[in-house]
Design an enzyme around this catalytic site. Sequence first.
Site, PDB file in Angstrom:
ATOM      1  N   GLY A  69      77.923 -72.562 -46.707  1.00 52.67           N
ATOM      2  CA  GLY A  69      79.505 -72.537 -46.805  1.00 52.67           C
ATOM      3  C   GLY A  69      79.523 -70.943 -46.812  1.00 52.67           C
ATOM      4  O   GLY A  69      80.675 -70.416 -47.044  1.00 52.67           O
ATOM      5  N   GLN A  70      78.756 -70.191 -46.247  1.00 47.16           N
ATOM      6  CA  GLN A  70      78.753 -68.786 -46.411  1.00 47.16           C
ATOM      7  C   GLN A  70      79.935 -68.563 -45.254  1.00 47.16           C
ATOM      8  O   GLN A  70      80.131 -68.983 -44.365  1.00 47.16           O
ATOM      9  CB  GLN A  70      77.370 -68.053 -45.967  1.00 47.16           C
ATOM     10  CG  GLN A  70      76.374 -68.072 -46.786  1.00 47.16           C
ATOM     11  CD  GLN A  70      75.480 -69.136 -46.661  1.00 47.16           C
ATOM     12  OE1 GLN A  70      75.935 -70.329 -46.061  1.00 47.16           O
ATOM     13  NE2 GLN A  70      74.306 -68.935 -46.686  1.00 47.16           N
ATOM     14  N   GLU A  71      80.357 -67.302 -45.520  1.00 43.63           N
ATOM     15  CA  GLU A  71      81.691 -66.787 -44.776  1.00 43.63           C
ATOM     16  C   GLU A  71      81.265 -67.127 -43.279  1.00 43.63           C
ATOM     17  O   GLU A  71      81.976 -67.532 -42.478  1.00 43.63           O
ATOM     18  CB  GLU A  71      82.219 -65.537 -45.052  1.00 43.63           C
ATOM     19  CG  GLU A  71      83.302 -65.208 -44.652  1.00 43.63           C
ATOM     20  CD  GLU A  71      84.156 -63.810 -45.079  1.00 43.63           C
ATOM     21  OE1 GLU A  71      83.513 -63.171 -45.869  1.00 43.63           O
ATOM     22  OE2 GLU A  71      85.126 -63.636 -44.665  1.00 43.63           O
TER      23      GLU A  71
END
Length: 179
Positions: A69-71
């Site tokens: 889910g990291q940017e």
Amino acid sequence: MGQLIAKLMGIFGNQEHKVIILGLDNAGKTTILYQFLTNEAVHTCPTIGSNMEEIVVQKTHFLMWDIGGQEALRSSWNVYYANTEFIILVIDSSDRDRLLTTREELYKMLAHEALRDASVLIFANKQDVKDSMTTAEISQFLSLSAIKDHPWHIQGCCALTGEGLPARLQWMQSQASAK
Ligand code: G3D
Ligand code: MG
């Protein structure tokens, strides 16, 4: 032949339902996946790419994709969308600062053609953390009641203990068997 096999798999309950687990980094996605699998909290590391596990609930097979889910990874979430029947959106209920980002990601996802028929399960995770947001607050902020084109449900949970998770697996199982 293919149709026959599909039919037989349906009778014996072996049809696989694709689930994608999405949400911002640190929300608890990987912890939830391994709670489903082992009923225990496992030590997690930030997910780069994805993890995939098969979870069986009363003969219903779910293939669950836990996606980083990291940017930098969010723009490639759509690579996983094809044939998805369930979206599990995991929210860190103690992370007030990023709920707006989650809201933006949710509506982007719901507008995506490949997810047109997907049901949405939202886990308001980390309910054990003091002063975390309630499911009512999160529902209101995300305007969930305005979502009419996807079946959805929000559930408060704590992935460390598993509280709140089994009932929602049952919900998914009943939705899957109704499809
Ligand atoms: P992600 O896969 O969404 O990125 P992880 O998130 O499952 O890796 O979890 C991120 C951190 O949050 C982990 O802590 C994990 O133990 C913690 N966590 C997950 N669910 C809960 C919960 O319900 N309550 C609390 N208090 N913590 C939770 P670390 O310390 O390993 O980074
Ligand atoms: Mg992860």
